[in-house]
Design a protein around this motif. Structure first.
Motif, PDB file in Angstrom:
ATOM      1  N   VAL A  67       7.736  -3.235  -4.363  1.00  0.00           N
ATOM      2  CA  VAL A  67       7.335  -2.023  -3.646  1.00  0.00           C
ATOM      3  C   VAL A  67       5.962  -1.595  -4.166  1.00  0.00           C
ATOM      4  N   VAL A  68       5.173  -0.987  -3.288  1.00  0.00           N
ATOM      5  CA  VAL A  68       3.811  -0.599  -3.677  1.00  0.00           C
ATOM      6  C   VAL A  68       3.512   0.834  -3.232  1.00  0.00           C
ATOM      7  N   ASN A  69       2.506   1.394  -3.838  1.00  0.00           N
ATOM      8  CA  ASN A  69       1.999   2.715  -3.463  1.00  0.00           C
ATOM      9  C   ASN A  69       0.484   2.587  -3.308  1.00  0.00           C
ATOM     10  N   ILE A  70       0.061   2.220  -2.105  1.00  0.00           N
ATOM     11  CA  ILE A  70      -1.367   2.026  -1.809  1.00  0.00           C
ATOM     12  C   ILE A  70      -1.693   2.832  -0.556  1.00  0.00           C
ATOM     13  N   ASP A  71      -2.672   3.686  -0.646  1.00  0.00           N
ATOM     14  CA  ASP A  71      -3.043   4.511   0.515  1.00  0.00           C
ATOM     15  C   ASP A  71      -3.320   3.623   1.728  1.00  0.00           C
ATOM     16  N   GLY A  72      -2.711   3.971   2.855  1.00  0.00           N
ATOM     17  CA  GLY A  72      -2.966   3.262   4.102  1.00  0.00           C
ATOM     18  C   GLY A  72      -2.118   2.033   4.324  1.00  0.00           C
ATOM     19  N   VAL A  73      -1.348   1.613   3.329  1.00  0.00           N
ATOM     20  CA  VAL A  73      -0.496   0.419   3.474  1.00  0.00           C
ATOM     21  C   VAL A  73       0.932   0.859   3.779  1.00  0.00           C
ATOM     22  N   LYS A  74       1.456   0.374   4.900  1.00  0.00           N
ATOM     23  CA  LYS A  74       2.791   0.761   5.350  1.00  0.00           C
ATOM     24  C   LYS A  74       3.821  -0.315   4.975  1.00  0.00           C
ATOM     25  N   PRO A  75       5.122   0.019   5.061  1.00  0.00           N
ATOM     26  CA  PRO A  75       6.164  -0.963   4.713  1.00  0.00           C
ATOM     27  C   PRO A  75       6.014  -2.273   5.480  1.00  0.00           C
ATOM     28  N   GLY A  76       6.017  -3.379   4.760  1.00  0.00           N
ATOM     29  CA  GLY A  76       5.956  -4.693   5.373  1.00  0.00           C
ATOM     30  C   GLY A  76       4.564  -5.166   5.736  1.00  0.00           C
ATOM     31  N   GLN A  77       3.544  -4.336   5.534  1.00  0.00           N
ATOM     32  CA  GLN A  77       2.173  -4.755   5.891  1.00  0.00           C
ATOM     33  C   GLN A  77       1.583  -5.706   4.859  1.00  0.00           C
ATOM     34  N   LEU A  78       1.842  -5.450   3.587  1.00  0.00           N
ATOM     35  CA  LEU A  78       1.295  -6.306   2.534  1.00  0.00           C
ATOM     36  C   LEU A  78       2.202  -7.524   2.357  1.00  0.00           C
ATOM     37  N   VAL A  79       1.593  -8.700   2.272  1.00  0.00           N
ATOM     38  CA  VAL A  79       2.342  -9.950   2.101  1.00  0.00           C
ATOM     39  C   VAL A  79       1.907 -10.613   0.792  1.00  0.00           C
ATOM     40  N   LEU A  80       2.880 -11.061   0.010  1.00  0.00           N
ATOM     41  CA  LEU A  80       2.589 -11.810  -1.210  1.00  0.00           C
ATOM     42  C   LEU A  80       3.414 -13.093  -1.204  1.00  0.00           C
ATOM     43  N   ASP A  81       2.952 -14.078  -1.966  1.00  0.00           N
ATOM     44  CA  ASP A  81       3.798 -15.243  -2.226  1.00  0.00           C
ATOM     45  C   ASP A  81       4.208 -15.206  -3.699  1.00  0.00           C
ATOM     46  N   SER A  98      -6.226  -9.382   7.428  1.00  0.00           N
ATOM     47  CA  SER A  98      -6.515  -8.253   8.318  1.00  0.00           C
ATOM     48  C   SER A  98      -6.251  -6.899   7.679  1.00  0.00           C
ATOM     49  N   LEU A  99      -5.871  -6.887   6.407  1.00  0.00           N
ATOM     50  CA  LEU A  99      -5.507  -5.634   5.738  1.00  0.00           C
ATOM     51  C   LEU A  99      -6.646  -5.172   4.836  1.00  0.00           C
ATOM     52  N   THR A 100      -6.993  -3.894   4.931  1.00  0.00           N
ATOM     53  CA  THR A 100      -8.028  -3.326   4.065  1.00  0.00           C
ATOM     54  C   THR A 100      -7.377  -2.864   2.765  1.00  0.00           C
ATOM     55  N   LEU A 101      -7.789  -3.480   1.662  1.00  0.00           N
ATOM     56  CA  LEU A 101      -7.198  -3.161   0.357  1.00  0.00           C
ATOM     57  C   LEU A 101      -8.256  -2.600  -0.575  1.00  0.00           C
ATOM     58  N   PRO A 102      -7.878  -1.658  -1.434  1.00  0.00           N
ATOM     59  CA  PRO A 102      -8.876  -1.003  -2.296  1.00  0.00           C
ATOM     60  C   PRO A 102      -9.313  -1.910  -3.455  1.00  0.00           C
ATOM     61  N   SER A 103     -10.536  -1.700  -3.906  1.00  0.00           N
ATOM     62  CA  SER A 103     -10.995  -2.386  -5.112  1.00  0.00           C
ATOM     63  C   SER A 103     -10.561  -1.559  -6.314  1.00  0.00           C
ATOM     64  N   VAL A 156       6.645   4.275  -9.316  1.00  0.00           N
ATOM     65  CA  VAL A 156       5.788   3.748  -8.250  1.00  0.00           C
ATOM     66  C   VAL A 156       5.439   4.860  -7.264  1.00  0.00           C
ATOM     67  N   GLY A 157       6.433   5.690  -6.925  1.00  0.00           N
ATOM     68  CA  GLY A 157       6.175   6.779  -5.987  1.00  0.00           C
ATOM     69  C   GLY A 157       5.140   7.774  -6.471  1.00  0.00           C
ATOM     70  N   GLN A 158       5.021   7.892  -7.793  1.00  0.00           N
ATOM     71  CA  GLN A 158       4.101   8.877  -8.366  1.00  0.00           C
ATOM     72  C   GLN A 158       2.781   8.269  -8.822  1.00  0.00           C
ATOM     73  N   THR A 159       2.610   6.925  -8.696  1.00  0.00           N
ATOM     74  CA  THR A 159       1.424   6.258  -9.244  1.00  0.00           C
ATOM     75  C   THR A 159       0.666   5.528  -8.142  1.00  0.00           C
ATOM     76  N   LYS A 160      -0.540   5.979  -7.856  1.00  0.00           N
ATOM     77  CA  LYS A 160      -1.364   5.325  -6.842  1.00  0.00           C
ATOM     78  C   LYS A 160      -1.742   3.910  -7.282  1.00  0.00           C
ATOM     79  N   ASN A 161      -1.779   3.010  -6.323  1.00  0.00           N
ATOM     80  CA  ASN A 161      -2.176   1.614  -6.530  1.00  0.00           C
ATOM     81  C   ASN A 161      -1.222   0.847  -7.451  1.00  0.00           C
ATOM     82  N   SER A 162       0.056   1.273  -7.431  1.00  0.00           N
ATOM     83  CA  SER A 162       1.046   0.633  -8.291  1.00  0.00           C
ATOM     84  C   SER A 162       1.883  -0.380  -7.514  1.00  0.00           C
ATOM     85  N   ILE A 163       2.564  -1.239  -8.288  1.00  0.00           N
ATOM     86  CA  ILE A 163       3.551  -2.172  -7.750  1.00  0.00           C
ATOM     87  C   ILE A 163       4.734  -2.190  -8.700  1.00  0.00           C
TER      88      ILE A 163
END
Length: 340
Positions: free
Chosen positions: A105-119, A145-150, A207-214
């Protein structure tokens, strides 16, 4: 505050302020936080139907087994199956209750459930500290196609002994030789990076309280809290989400009939539709319990759950055990547990 925290607090308060029951054989169990949502939901329904009380505390699989060994509880919940030789050494009997999934699970501004893909290898490299930023080339390649923060990746992992961690690190060990060689799989490991949190509730809350977390949690917690889960590329190279169908696909080929002591690990299963971090959760009791009345109540509760609890399990994204497995377990209860 997350619903899980509120729910856990309400359950604890309900237990604390409930009047003492009038019968002797209360069921006291503890362990797996993976199993906590379904065991407490079953307990609520079981008490309404039978009047019998179940007190289950989600303290982690390792702590649950230790409490059972010290005989302070009647049953333990664990996501780490015990090998048959360890069951015999401790005088234990175990059986699987339900299957479920673990997901990042992640907490990244603008990223919705299932949008981010990892292997698997990329997830392992994040937890190794080799992939440090969200716009790393390895992550961008999987998400063109996903905009991710630096931004630095804030890694969250379990601080307590955990069956969830056992299955998560088992998966990472199967998909990353580097992880297998340097960290390995266990209920507790020497994490290369990250901040620890206690229980699935703790990881979900951090995770819910920490931005840019996983972090990684059991899928029932994701559903309860509308968390932003991560889709995965599975062993077959297919993009999958942590749905009930994907968990069922991974569990479909489990050969319980030829697993001594029901020892099964379900991570990284083959199949186009399989969710890669699938796991079962187990109940452990004494084969020859000192409190036979209470142990008999344990069997009564879980037999009731097998018969009446499948809909509740499915609502929480757990996979009920097939009828053939529950039939085998009932024979185990009759042959291996001395409740009289």
């Amino acid at each position: 505050m997350l619903k899980t925290i509120s729910r856990a607090a309400l359950v604890a308060a309900a237990i604390a302020f409930s009047p003492l029951p009038s019968f002797a054989a209360d069921i006291a169990g503890a362990g797996s936080t993976f199993a906590f949502p379904i065991y407490t939901k079953w307990a609520d329904s079981f008490k309404k139907e039978t009047g019998d009380a179940v007190n289950y505390q989600g303290i982690g699989s390792g702590a649950g087994i230790k409490q059972l060994q010290s005989k302070t509880i009647v049953f333990a919940g664990t996501d780490i199956p015990m090998k048959v030789e360890d069951l015999k050494k401790n005088g234990f009997v175990q059986w699987p209750m339900v299957m479920g999934g673990i997901a990042a699970v992640v907490n990244i501004d603008g990223v919705k459930p299932g949008q981010l893909v990892l292997d698997g290898p990329t997830l392992a490299n994040i937890y190794m500290g080799n992939v440090k930023k969200w716009d790393d080339a390895a992550i961008k390649k999987l998400n063109p196609s996903l905009t991710l923060p630096s931004a630095d990746i804030q890694v969250v992992r379990r601080a307590d002994g955990s069956g969830t961690t056992f299955n998560f690190t088992d998966y990472l060990s199967k998909v990353s030789q580097d992880w297998a060689d340097k960290v390995g799989s266990d209920a507790s490991v020497e994490w290369p990076v990250g901040v620890g949190a206690k229980g699935n509730d703790g990881v979900a809350g951090t995770v819910g309280q920490t931005k840019n977390s996983i972090g990684y949690v059991e899928t029932a917690y994701i559903k309860q809290n509308n968390m932003t889960y991560v889709d995965m590329i599975n062993k077959a190279g297919k993009h999958v989400s942590p749905t009930v169908d994907a968990l069922q696909a991974a569990a479909a080929n489990a050969d319980w009939a030829h697993a001594p002591g029901y020892y099964q690990i379900l991570t990284d299963q083959p199949g186009d539709a399989s969710w890669p971090i699938t796991a079962a959760t187990f109940v452990v009791v004494y084969a020859d319990p000192s409190d036979k009345a209470a142990s008999g109540e344990v069997v009564k509760f879980f037999d009731w759950a097998y018969k009446n609890g499948n809909a509740a399990a499915s609502d929480l994204n757990y996979i009920p055990m097939p009828a053939g497995v529950t039939d085998m377990v009932r024979k185990t209860w009759a042959s291996d547990i001395k409740n009289k």
